[in-house]
Design a protein around this motif. Structure first.
Motif, short mmCIF file in Angstrom:
data_model
loop_
_atom_site.label_atom_id
_atom_site.label_comp_id
_atom_site.label_asym_id
_atom_site.label_seq_id
_atom_site.Cartn_x
_atom_site.Cartn_y
_atom_site.Cartn_z
N ALA A 232 2.94 13.00 -2.53
CA ALA A 232 2.17 11.90 -3.12
C ALA A 232 0.85 12.42 -3.69
N LEU A 233 0.61 12.13 -4.95
CA LEU A 233 -0.66 12.45 -5.61
C LEU A 233 -1.49 11.18 -5.68
N TYR A 234 -2.73 11.25 -5.15
CA TYR A 234 -3.63 10.10 -5.16
C TYR A 234 -4.75 10.35 -6.17
N LEU A 235 -5.02 9.35 -7.00
CA LEU A 235 -6.09 9.41 -7.98
C LEU A 235 -7.02 8.23 -7.76
N VAL A 236 -8.31 8.47 -7.82
CA VAL A 236 -9.29 7.39 -7.76
C VAL A 236 -10.03 7.39 -9.09
N SER A 237 -9.99 6.27 -9.77
CA SER A 237 -10.58 6.20 -11.11
C SER A 237 -11.43 4.95 -11.26
N SER A 238 -12.27 4.98 -12.27
CA SER A 238 -13.15 3.85 -12.59
C SER A 238 -12.83 3.35 -13.99
#
Length: 656
Positions: A232-238
């Motif tokens: 699983a690849l997790y990305l946090v973006s705005s």
């Protein structure tokens, strides 16, 4: 900030989009039609709330987001008008990316699996030609020389690489066009006129010489951070919605009102971020999926949407995301949870996102005294173990900073503080008056904290009983550590700066001259007896620094049953004794070793791999990396790779 006028008309203003009640009770939502407003609403400035977040109905979430967009534009117009633990257990004898948490991978510019090296090459301008960023694929030969077998271009030609991940035969390349936002820059301004996007290119690397692009995924917004746990690849973006036709130089009531009408008339779907998989658009979530501060009134709002995105690297069409519309200027992630934090009036508001379900989901919020601060690598000030979150914060409201260590656990939708230091039973302050925190590292049930103003106290805190933390011991030495690396058998490596001991006054004396930093310092600490930590020995290099001081990924560590090989890039500088007094700089890779099984463990400097600058212009040493593979070392300087033997003082082979 410039406030827009006539607050008593806000109810009618927001009603034109069916966003709030029209019966006089603003706590209820009513989608009935109301007259078009004739005055500008007064929306509160965006703020970080200290309480829980909540999933509300679509109307209330929509109002909060649109209020935030309007408030940000009003502020923009005014401003423009008026000027870890050690790395995972290794299956092979080569080093991998140094991370904060075991099992939680972090993006870097280098990946290596023992046979193939993947290097994110930065854009360069050479010989009057522009070479865009790309990924180099280099195959290791039997003599450990390297041969480039492939080059992977970015799908967006002018993009920069934010990092790469390798998971078996899956290579994920993260890239962004334009300005790169991170959590450190997030609070600088919540509204941006550019429609930012970032990209994930996923390759199948089974055939190393001809990787196959499986998916091109482009996301609306700016990538803030990322992690990988297993597949699983997790990305946090705005993301902040770009509304066409707004007057960014609005100064009159009529112009502000026109902007507000255009925003509230925009459909919610147009204000949500999308993902584009091979060109096909899909919404990441809807407005009603977003959690917002439960305390928010109909006059509050925040423009940014924080997305927590999860991608299945084995089935990349499986993309899910959750939405948080709340302020955050930092992130920490363990194997179980993701935490977002923001400063609120000398306190820290924390929001917990659970990672155990199919979709990342909001769990709870809490409030701490003090702020995490900007000194050192701030994500290392948080650590989760056995359901307890440990956090180090600093209160700057008094004349001298006051440092706290807090322990929290989840109770319903609340993160409750169950213990803290100092307290009535343990009143001793963490650090002496005026000292700042320079480094924090959690290692199992211990916390190590370095404070500094004139000397370096290393505090050892016992967290074996999370409800009763105690300061077990402390050590004072000249200099300070900016990064602490935990090792087997209760040893600790400190990386920082040496100071001039002659400038340090005797206890009780007044300093008559400032303490000066005189070069890089690496210390080996024995913390087997928490009450009496010992500095075994140290290595000092004058007029030098290492990027490890502010980016722990620059450290390479190979641990074979407690015997460590360590490598870190170093930059040294000096002034020539010529008539011009010109300055010089030298980049190198420092090789160290420690056997933590020895009865007399010592930090030993093995050798120093020196390479010429890779071009006529300065190459930033902060991006240098390395790989240790048994008795072989690969040193990445700029976009070049050099090869050396561990015990070889000869000129390294390369560049490759």
């Amino acid at each position: 900030m410039k406030y827009v006028k006539l607050a008593n008309y806000i109810l009618s203003a927001v009603c034109i989009a069916g966003l709030t009640a029209c019966s006089g009770d603003s706590s209820e939502d009513d989608l009935g039609q109301t007259p078009v407003p004739t005055a500008v609403p007064q929306i509160n400035p965006a703020t970080a709330f200290s309480g829980a977040l909540a999933q509300v109905n679509q109307a209330k979430a929509s109002r909060y987001i649109k209020n935030g967009i309007y408030s940000s534009i009003a502020q923009y117009a005014y401003q423009t008008a008026y000027p870890s633990a050690p790395a995972e257990t290794l299956k092979d004898n080569f080093s991998t990316t140094n991370t904060q948490e075991s099992g939680v991978d972090e993006a870097d510019r280098l990946e290596y699996n023992g046979d193939t090296l993947y290097l994110a090459a930065f854009a360069e301008w050479r010989n009057e030609a522009n070479y865009p960023a790309h990924v180099r694929v280099l195959q290791r030969n039997t003599d450990y020389s390297l041969t480039q077998v492939a080059e992977l271009p970015l799908s967006q030609e002018n993009a920069n690489i934010d990092g790469i991940y390798l998971n078996d035969d899956r290579l994920a390349v993260l890239s962004s066009e334009g300005y790169r936002y991170t959590f450190d820059t997030l609070m600088a301004g919540s509204w941006d006129t550019f429609e930012n996007k970032f990209t994930v290119d996923l390759y199948n690397t089974r055939e190393v010489s001809s990787p196959v692009l499986l998916n091109n995924m482009q996301f609306d917004g700016s990538l803030l951070s990322s992690r990988r746990i297993g597949d699983a690849l997790y990305l946090v973006s705005s993301f902040t919605a770009h509304v066409e036709g707004l007057n960014l130089n609005a100064s009159t009531d009529a112009e502000f009102l026109a902007n507000y009408r255009k925003i509230v008339a925009t459909s919610d779907d147009e204000l949500m971020p999308k993902v584009y998989v091979d060109g096909q658009a899909k919404a990441l979530f809807s407005a009603e999926d977003c959690v917002i501060p439960a305390q928010a009134s109909d006059k509050d709002g925040y423009a940014q949407l924080l997305s927590v995105i999860k991608i299945n690297l084995l089935v990349p069409t499986e993309i899910v995301a959750s939405c948080v519309s709340a302020m955050a200027d930092m992130m920490y992630m363990s194997a179980d949870s993701l935490y977002l934090g923001a400063a609120v009036n000398e306190q820290t508001a924390l929001h917990k996102i659970g990672l155990q379900g199919a979709v990342p989901s909001y769990q709870a919020s809490g409030l701490l005294n003090g702020v995490v601060g900007w000194q050192s690598q701030r994500e290392l000030k948080l650590s989760e173990q056995n359901g307890f979150l440990r956090v180090v914060t600093t209160d700057y409201s008094a004349q001298s900073p006051v440092h706290h260590l807090s322990v929290l656990t989840q109770n319903g939708n609340e993160l409750q503080v169950v213990a803290s230091l100092p307290n009535k039973d343990q009143p001793e302050a963490i650090g002496k008056p005026g000292e700042e925190i320079y480094a924090v590292r959690f290692m199992g049930d211990k916390a190590y904290i370095v404070t500094f103003e004139r000397i370096d106290p290393l505090y050892v805190i016992d967290l074996s009983d999370p409800y009763t933390p105690i300061v077990a011991g402390a050590l004072e030495i000249p200099g300070f550590s900016s990064y602490l690396f935990p090792m087997d058998n209760n040893y600790l490596l400190g990386v920082g700066q040496h100071v001039n001991a002659r400038n340090i006054p005797d206890r009780g004396a007044v300093a008559d001259e400032p303490v000066t930093q005189e070069g890089m310092k690496i210390s080996l600490f024995d913390v087997n007896d928490p009450a009496n930590p010992i500095e075994i020995n140290n290595i000092v290099m004058a007029q030098a620094y290492t990027p490890v001081e502010y980016d722990y990924r620059a450290l390479s560590a190979l641990n074979i049953n407690g015997a460590y090989q360590l490598a870190m890039p170093v930059e040294q500088w000096g002034q020539n004794e010529d008539e011009f007094g010109t300055w010089w700089n030298q980049s190198s890779l420092l090789l160290l070793q420690v056997d933590t099984n020895s009865a007399q463990s010592m930090l030993i400097q093995n050798s120093q791999v020196q390479v010429p600058n890779s071009s006529d212009y300065y190459v930033y040493g902060g991006d240098d990396r390395s790989v240790i593979h048994g008795e072989h070392v690969f040193y990445i300087h700029g976009n070049q790779v050099w090869h050396s033997l561990w015990n070889d003082e000869l000129k390294p082979a390369g560049p490759y």
